[in-house]
Design an enzyme around this catalytic site. Sequence first.
Site, mmCIF file in Angstrom:
data_model
loop_
_atom_site.group_PDB
_atom_site.id
_atom_site.type_symbol
_atom_site.label_atom_id
_atom_site.label_comp_id
_atom_site.label_asym_id
_atom_site.label_seq_id
_atom_site.Cartn_x
_atom_site.Cartn_y
_atom_site.Cartn_z
ATOM 1 N N ASN A 249 32.283 35.022 46.571
ATOM 2 C CA ASN A 249 33.605 34.597 46.240
ATOM 3 C C ASN A 249 34.020 33.444 46.672
ATOM 4 O O ASN A 249 33.409 32.870 47.551
ATOM 5 C CB ASN A 249 34.637 35.855 46.094
ATOM 6 C CG ASN A 249 34.876 36.347 47.556
ATOM 7 O OD1 ASN A 249 35.543 35.430 48.566
ATOM 8 N ND2 ASN A 249 34.350 37.558 47.876
ATOM 9 N N ALA A 314 39.947 39.681 54.677
ATOM 10 C CA ALA A 314 38.751 39.330 54.193
ATOM 11 C C ALA A 314 38.885 39.509 52.621
ATOM 12 O O ALA A 314 39.248 40.487 52.079
ATOM 13 C CB ALA A 314 37.348 40.102 54.856
ATOM 14 N N ASP A 318 33.729 43.668 46.103
ATOM 15 C CA ASP A 318 33.802 45.146 45.452
ATOM 16 C C ASP A 318 32.653 45.880 45.157
ATOM 17 O O ASP A 318 32.643 46.903 45.107
ATOM 18 C CB ASP A 318 34.983 45.009 44.314
ATOM 19 C CG ASP A 318 36.261 44.699 44.693
ATOM 20 O OD1 ASP A 318 36.821 45.009 45.738
ATOM 21 O OD2 ASP A 318 37.089 43.844 43.834
ATOM 22 N N LYS A 327 11.668 37.684 45.403
ATOM 23 C CA LYS A 327 12.397 36.951 44.384
ATOM 24 C C LYS A 327 12.096 37.240 42.884
ATOM 25 O O LYS A 327 11.176 37.711 42.489
ATOM 26 C CB LYS A 327 12.136 35.590 44.743
ATOM 27 C CG LYS A 327 13.014 34.617 43.877
ATOM 28 C CD LYS A 327 12.574 33.227 44.014
ATOM 29 C CE LYS A 327 13.371 32.251 42.960
ATOM 30 N NZ LYS A 327 12.513 30.908 42.881
ATOM 31 N N PRO A 345 32.419 50.236 49.968
ATOM 32 C CA PRO A 345 33.566 51.037 50.836
ATOM 33 C C PRO A 345 34.541 49.971 50.720
ATOM 34 O O PRO A 345 34.576 48.983 50.895
ATOM 35 C CB PRO A 345 32.799 51.107 52.033
ATOM 36 C CG PRO A 345 31.608 50.248 52.367
ATOM 37 C CD PRO A 345 31.283 49.741 51.051
ATOM 38 N N ASP A 346 35.701 50.700 50.705
ATOM 39 C CA ASP A 346 37.061 49.862 50.786
ATOM 40 C C ASP A 346 37.392 50.015 52.175
ATOM 41 O O ASP A 346 37.947 51.068 52.605
ATOM 42 C CB ASP A 346 38.240 50.725 49.841
ATOM 43 C CG ASP A 346 39.374 49.667 49.754
ATOM 44 O OD1 ASP A 346 39.909 49.282 50.860
ATOM 45 O OD2 ASP A 346 39.872 49.505 48.707
ATOM 46 N N LYS A 378 49.357 48.136 45.357
ATOM 47 C CA LYS A 378 47.925 48.014 46.221
ATOM 48 C C LYS A 378 48.427 48.578 47.612
ATOM 49 O O LYS A 378 47.812 49.172 48.251
ATOM 50 C CB LYS A 378 47.573 46.741 46.379
ATOM 51 C CG LYS A 378 46.071 46.592 46.691
ATOM 52 C CD LYS A 378 45.595 45.159 46.500
ATOM 53 C CE LYS A 378 45.006 44.899 45.107
ATOM 54 N NZ LYS A 378 44.299 43.732 45.013
ATOM 55 N N LYS A 382 46.502 51.768 48.877
ATOM 56 C CA LYS A 382 45.622 51.656 50.178
ATOM 57 C C LYS A 382 46.171 52.316 51.216
ATOM 58 O O LYS A 382 45.417 52.263 52.463
ATOM 59 C CB LYS A 382 45.423 50.110 50.274
ATOM 60 C CG LYS A 382 44.559 49.420 49.168
ATOM 61 C CD LYS A 382 43.433 48.438 49.321
ATOM 62 C CE LYS A 382 42.826 47.955 48.060
ATOM 63 N NZ LYS A 382 41.635 47.317 48.294
HETATM 64 N N1 CTP Z 1 39.548 45.393 50.806
HETATM 65 C C1 CTP Z 1 38.665 45.967 51.850
HETATM 66 N N2 CTP Z 1 37.558 46.539 51.289
HETATM 67 C C2 CTP Z 1 37.297 46.193 49.896
HETATM 68 C C3 CTP Z 1 37.992 45.415 49.144
HETATM 69 C C4 CTP Z 1 39.147 45.122 49.668
HETATM 70 O O1 CTP Z 1 38.918 46.042 52.752
HETATM 71 N N3 CTP Z 1 36.106 46.767 49.532
HETATM 72 C C5 CTP Z 1 40.629 44.843 51.456
HETATM 73 C C6 CTP Z 1 40.814 43.193 51.794
HETATM 74 O O2 CTP Z 1 40.554 42.729 52.629
HETATM 75 C C7 CTP Z 1 42.347 43.189 51.366
HETATM 76 C C8 CTP Z 1 42.864 44.316 50.337
HETATM 77 O O3 CTP Z 1 42.007 45.215 50.534
HETATM 78 O O4 CTP Z 1 43.228 43.459 52.604
HETATM 79 C C9 CTP Z 1 43.107 44.074 48.967
HETATM 80 O O5 CTP Z 1 41.990 43.126 48.642
HETATM 81 P P1 CTP Z 1 41.877 43.014 47.121
HETATM 82 O O6 CTP Z 1 40.612 42.168 46.688
HETATM 83 O O7 CTP Z 1 43.219 42.193 46.741
HETATM 84 O O8 CTP Z 1 42.095 43.940 46.411
HETATM 85 P P2 CTP Z 1 40.744 44.954 45.579
HETATM 86 O O9 CTP Z 1 40.812 46.331 46.398
HETATM 87 O O10 CTP Z 1 39.813 44.504 45.240
HETATM 88 O O11 CTP Z 1 41.654 45.602 44.326
HETATM 89 P P3 CTP Z 1 41.819 44.892 42.963
HETATM 90 O O12 CTP Z 1 40.331 45.104 42.556
HETATM 91 O O13 CTP Z 1 42.660 46.140 42.098
HETATM 92 O O14 CTP Z 1 42.465 43.810 43.045
#
Ligand code: CTP
Length: 436
Positions: A249, A314, A318, A327, A345-346, A378, A382
């Site tokens: 990204n 960061a 996702d 390759k 993992p979140d 969010k 979270k």
């Molecule tokens: N984050 C995380 N682990 C993930 C995704 C996100 O720790 N797998 C954390 C990011 O570092 C940030 C927060 O969650 O602090 C929100 O990230 P964001 O990309 O805005 O949210 P998403 O979880 O991707 O939710 P959505 O797709 O609904 O925007």
Amino acid sequence: MRGKRVLLIVGGGIAAYKSCELIRELRRNGCAVRCVLTAGGAQFVTPMLLAALSEHPVHTSLWDLKDEAEMGHIQLSREADLLVVCPASADLLARMATGKADDLAATVLLATDKPVLAVPAMNVRMWLHPATKRNVAQLRADGVEVLEPDEGPMACGEFGPGRLPEMERIVAAVRDRLGRSQFQAQNTVRAEPVEALPSSGDGKDGSPSTSSGRTGVSGTGDNSLAGRHVLVTAGPTHEPIDPVRYIANRSSGKQGFAIAGALAALGARVTLVAGPVALPTPPGEVRRVDVETAREMAAAVDAALPADAAVLVAAVADWRAEASAAKIKKRAGGPPPALSLTENPDILAGLAGSPDRPRLLVGFAAETEEVIEHAVAKRARKGCDWIIANDVSGNVMGGDANRPHLVTAGGVESWDELPKAEVAARLARRIADALS
Ligand code: CTP
């Protein structure tokens, strides 16, 4: 580097001959160098050669009675200011990652209480193998600095990442690591007991700052985060598709690095878990752990706990793809390959639910529409204390300014458009107030 002591561990591999040049360069810069040579390394360079260049006896065996009587492997591991493993072969990295003590090099690396810098060199397939990747991620999570190898033609005739980095880069990394450990030695303080966090970040300024007599690197004399450990994640993650492609990204890492720097400037001990970005480590007591994928970032975050606060900036991918070991080739007339994606993992949500949850947990939200509404939802979803919401529909990702909204249990505070360094300084100040 002048007056510093480096213990150079020479692993097996064709690049072992370059350790001779490294000894000369380190000595030219004023370092004293002692060498440990592995059995593999001794297939490429001799103990006599390393002894002549370093002007010290070379250590090769754990079972050498004379060496043990005179120096001993524990003392050897502690007497240096920095341990440099160069070249670090795939085998030596694997043994380091699993805590083996099956020869002198591995034993010294396990017994040391000093920083370790590993400079890998190996065949491209070995470097890209999932086992080596796992080992490197583990070592980084354990605090070992592992340099990325150079890319190019290799002694074995193949091409790709795996070459020993240019000498200049190795010497610069040694200088940087020695500089950081000197700062840490000067500034290490005992962590203070942590009091209760105010119910929410209500933004009250002027709270008295704690003082342990330590000064942050800002020069302002404000060291209100002295004795606090703060964890920061920054940058994107890269999720491999095959050895040459990845999902990424647009995150530049600038905001996260600025926050790590601003926290260190207030005297915090910072662990900065960084995705793949080419940014310098901020000055101060910042321990940087470089990672590539979301899963590596999650492991590094876990390994860095406990922390008083965590700021997860960061842009974690996702999803990850099922990475192909070879390759992926185009097939004439055939359909394009389909990527099968799995959710990563979140890290933020995981940390919020962990028994080691930091007292103050701050997330970021990158949104392109209904910024505040999404950020409020969010924050609740979270389980973090604060969310910094950003509208990323413009050029915030990679740009130098931000117009953030601070979402807390107490409400939403919208800040003006500010340079990222200023956003970082304000946030660090608020964190210091909340923890005090
Ligand atoms: N984050 C995380 N682990 C993930 C995704 C996100 O720790 N797998 C954390 C990011 O570092 C940030 C927060 O969650 O602090 C929100 O990230 P964001 O990309 O805005 O949210 P998403 O979880 O991707 O939710 P959505 O797709 O609904 O925007």
